[in-house]
Design a protein around this motif. Sequence first.
Motif, mmCIF file in Angstrom:
data_model
loop_
_atom_site.group_PDB
_atom_site.id
_atom_site.type_symbol
_atom_site.label_atom_id
_atom_site.label_comp_id
_atom_site.label_asym_id
_atom_site.label_seq_id
_atom_site.Cartn_x
_atom_site.Cartn_y
_atom_site.Cartn_z
ATOM 1 N N ASP A 1 0.854 -1.205 0.000
ATOM 2 C CA ASP A 1 0.000 0.000 0.000
ATOM 3 C C ASP A 1 0.881 1.242 0.000
ATOM 4 O OD1 ASP A 1 -2.529 -1.087 -0.163
ATOM 5 O OD2 ASP A 1 -2.915 -1.048 1.985
ATOM 6 N N CYS A 2 2.038 1.158 0.673
ATOM 7 C CA CYS A 2 2.986 2.270 0.659
ATOM 8 C C CYS A 2 3.549 2.438 -0.749
ATOM 9 C CB CYS A 2 4.131 2.008 1.639
ATOM 10 S SG CYS A 2 3.600 1.937 3.359
ATOM 11 N N LEU A 3 4.279 3.526 -0.962
ATOM 12 C CA LEU A 3 4.831 3.794 -2.288
ATOM 13 C C LEU A 3 6.239 3.217 -2.412
ATOM 14 C CD1 LEU A 3 3.170 6.533 -1.262
ATOM 15 C CD2 LEU A 3 3.717 7.242 -3.590
ATOM 16 N N PRO A 4 6.494 2.397 -3.422
ATOM 17 C CA PRO A 4 7.868 2.025 -3.728
ATOM 18 C C PRO A 4 8.463 3.067 -4.679
ATOM 19 C CG PRO A 4 6.356 0.721 -5.059
ATOM 20 C CD PRO A 4 5.520 1.697 -4.278
ATOM 21 N N LEU A 5 9.566 3.690 -4.247
ATOM 22 C CA LEU A 5 10.233 4.680 -5.092
ATOM 23 C C LEU A 5 11.541 4.081 -5.592
ATOM 24 C CD1 LEU A 5 9.991 7.905 -2.833
ATOM 25 C CD2 LEU A 5 8.245 6.921 -4.327
ATOM 26 N N LEU A 6 11.719 4.048 -6.894
ATOM 27 C CA LEU A 6 12.998 3.663 -7.477
ATOM 28 C C LEU A 6 13.595 4.926 -8.088
ATOM 29 C CD1 LEU A 6 12.068 0.253 -9.168
ATOM 30 C CD2 LEU A 6 12.945 0.677 -6.855
ATOM 31 N N MET A 7 14.825 5.244 -7.662
ATOM 32 C CA MET A 7 15.430 6.523 -8.027
ATOM 33 C C MET A 7 16.777 6.279 -8.690
ATOM 34 S SD MET A 7 14.668 8.323 -4.309
ATOM 35 C CE MET A 7 14.777 10.032 -4.834
ATOM 36 N N ALA A 8 17.151 7.193 -9.583
ATOM 37 C CA ALA A 8 18.469 7.093 -10.217
ATOM 38 C C ALA A 8 18.932 8.476 -10.650
ATOM 39 C CB ALA A 8 18.410 6.171 -11.436
ATOM 40 N N SER A 9 20.243 8.687 -10.574
ATOM 41 C CA SER A 9 20.783 9.891 -11.201
ATOM 42 C C SER A 9 20.689 9.696 -12.712
ATOM 43 C CB SER A 9 22.230 10.131 -10.754
ATOM 44 O OG SER A 9 23.043 9.013 -11.058
ATOM 45 N N ARG A 10 20.480 10.759 -13.429
ATOM 46 C CA ARG A 10 20.236 10.636 -14.875
ATOM 47 C C ARG A 10 21.443 10.065 -15.607
ATOM 48 N NH1 ARG A 10 18.311 16.131 -17.042
ATOM 49 N NH2 ARG A 10 17.498 14.957 -18.805
ATOM 50 N N ASP A 11 22.628 10.204 -15.001
ATOM 51 C CA ASP A 11 23.820 9.630 -15.639
ATOM 52 C C ASP A 11 23.985 8.148 -15.290
ATOM 53 O OD1 ASP A 11 24.654 9.647 -12.995
ATOM 54 O OD2 ASP A 11 26.245 11.134 -13.292
ATOM 55 N N GLY A 12 23.111 7.612 -14.451
ATOM 56 C CA GLY A 12 23.151 6.191 -14.127
ATOM 57 C C GLY A 12 24.183 5.793 -13.098
ATOM 58 N N ARG A 13 24.850 6.767 -12.451
ATOM 59 C CA ARG A 13 25.928 6.400 -11.520
ATOM 60 C C ARG A 13 25.434 6.058 -10.117
ATOM 61 N NH1 ARG A 13 30.098 10.152 -10.356
ATOM 62 N NH2 ARG A 13 28.648 11.868 -10.744
ATOM 63 N N PHE A 14 24.247 6.549 -9.760
ATOM 64 C CA PHE A 14 23.742 6.318 -8.401
ATOM 65 C C PHE A 14 22.280 5.892 -8.471
ATOM 66 C CE2 PHE A 14 27.095 9.476 -8.071
ATOM 67 C CZ PHE A 14 27.900 8.934 -7.070
ATOM 68 N N ILE A 15 21.909 4.988 -7.557
ATOM 69 C CA ILE A 15 20.516 4.522 -7.512
ATOM 70 C C ILE A 15 20.045 4.452 -6.060
ATOM 71 C CG2 ILE A 15 20.586 3.173 -9.661
ATOM 72 C CD1 ILE A 15 21.039 0.657 -7.894
ATOM 73 N N ALA A 16 18.747 4.417 -5.903
ATOM 74 C CA ALA A 16 18.170 4.193 -4.576
ATOM 75 C C ALA A 16 16.824 3.503 -4.734
ATOM 76 C CB ALA A 16 17.997 5.516 -3.818
ATOM 77 N N GLY A 17 16.513 2.662 -3.752
ATOM 78 C CA GLY A 17 15.184 2.082 -3.628
ATOM 79 C C GLY A 17 14.635 2.516 -2.277
ATOM 80 N N VAL A 18 13.394 2.966 -2.245
ATOM 81 C CA VAL A 18 12.848 3.570 -1.030
ATOM 82 C C VAL A 18 11.419 3.084 -0.788
ATOM 83 C CG1 VAL A 18 12.247 5.752 0.099
ATOM 84 C CG2 VAL A 18 14.255 5.641 -1.408
#
Length: 244
Positions: free
Chosen positions: A75-92
Amino acid sequence: MTLHSQLLLEVPGIRHAFLTAAESAGRDRAGELDIKQVHGAELLALDRRRPQGRPQVDGVFTHLTGEKIAITTADCLPLLMASRDGRFIAGVHAGWKGIAQGIVENSVRQFIRHGIAPADVVVAVGPHIRACCYEVSAGFFPLLLTTPGGALAQAHRDSLFFNAPQRPNPHSAAPREPNGLWFDLPHFCELHLLAAGIRAGHIDWLESCTYCSPQTLGSYRRRTHYPAVKTQQISWISRDEVFC
Ligand SMILES: [Zn+2]
């Protein structure tokens, strides 16, 4: 059917997926970093070795290749994040508690710490409960005001809370609370993303409501109304091994 974000597909060297409940249940998670999500505001910055045990965090940020960052939601939001250059990511993992405590801002801060401006971060938001189904009690709003996210909630009360379900369909939750309100959780998240500097055009909303999708998605709220086997969604993101 697995969902993908067009915005993330355009980021070089990134793989990701938002899985259905059935796909999630059948998935082999051996070898994956295991976190215990606690509806808090802390992320693990994974920059070398994995920590011992099972860290109690609601997000993982990394530049490492080959680490699949997996988030579990119902029910919560899964956030998948990335820097546009692809060097960094996060899952939240972002529910109302975590958002109110600052998980969105803390996630963006990790990118800033590594020299990535918020304007250069893209965010994909997977299935979550929406204002068709997310009824809250009359006491919820005053409670929200006592949190760090209270000021933003106060300033946007009229676009966050409604007296009736928004765009309900035959699968939506029936009203149950006396004087209940319908809370727009994704909008609450959006307000925090924008306040943290993320551009509206860099947020990809995969708008399925978990409650309204009993055939494909698990919903904690739906199980409280209609007891059923527990099901959840896994959303994951990784940097490709060959991308440096
Ligand atoms: Zn719904």
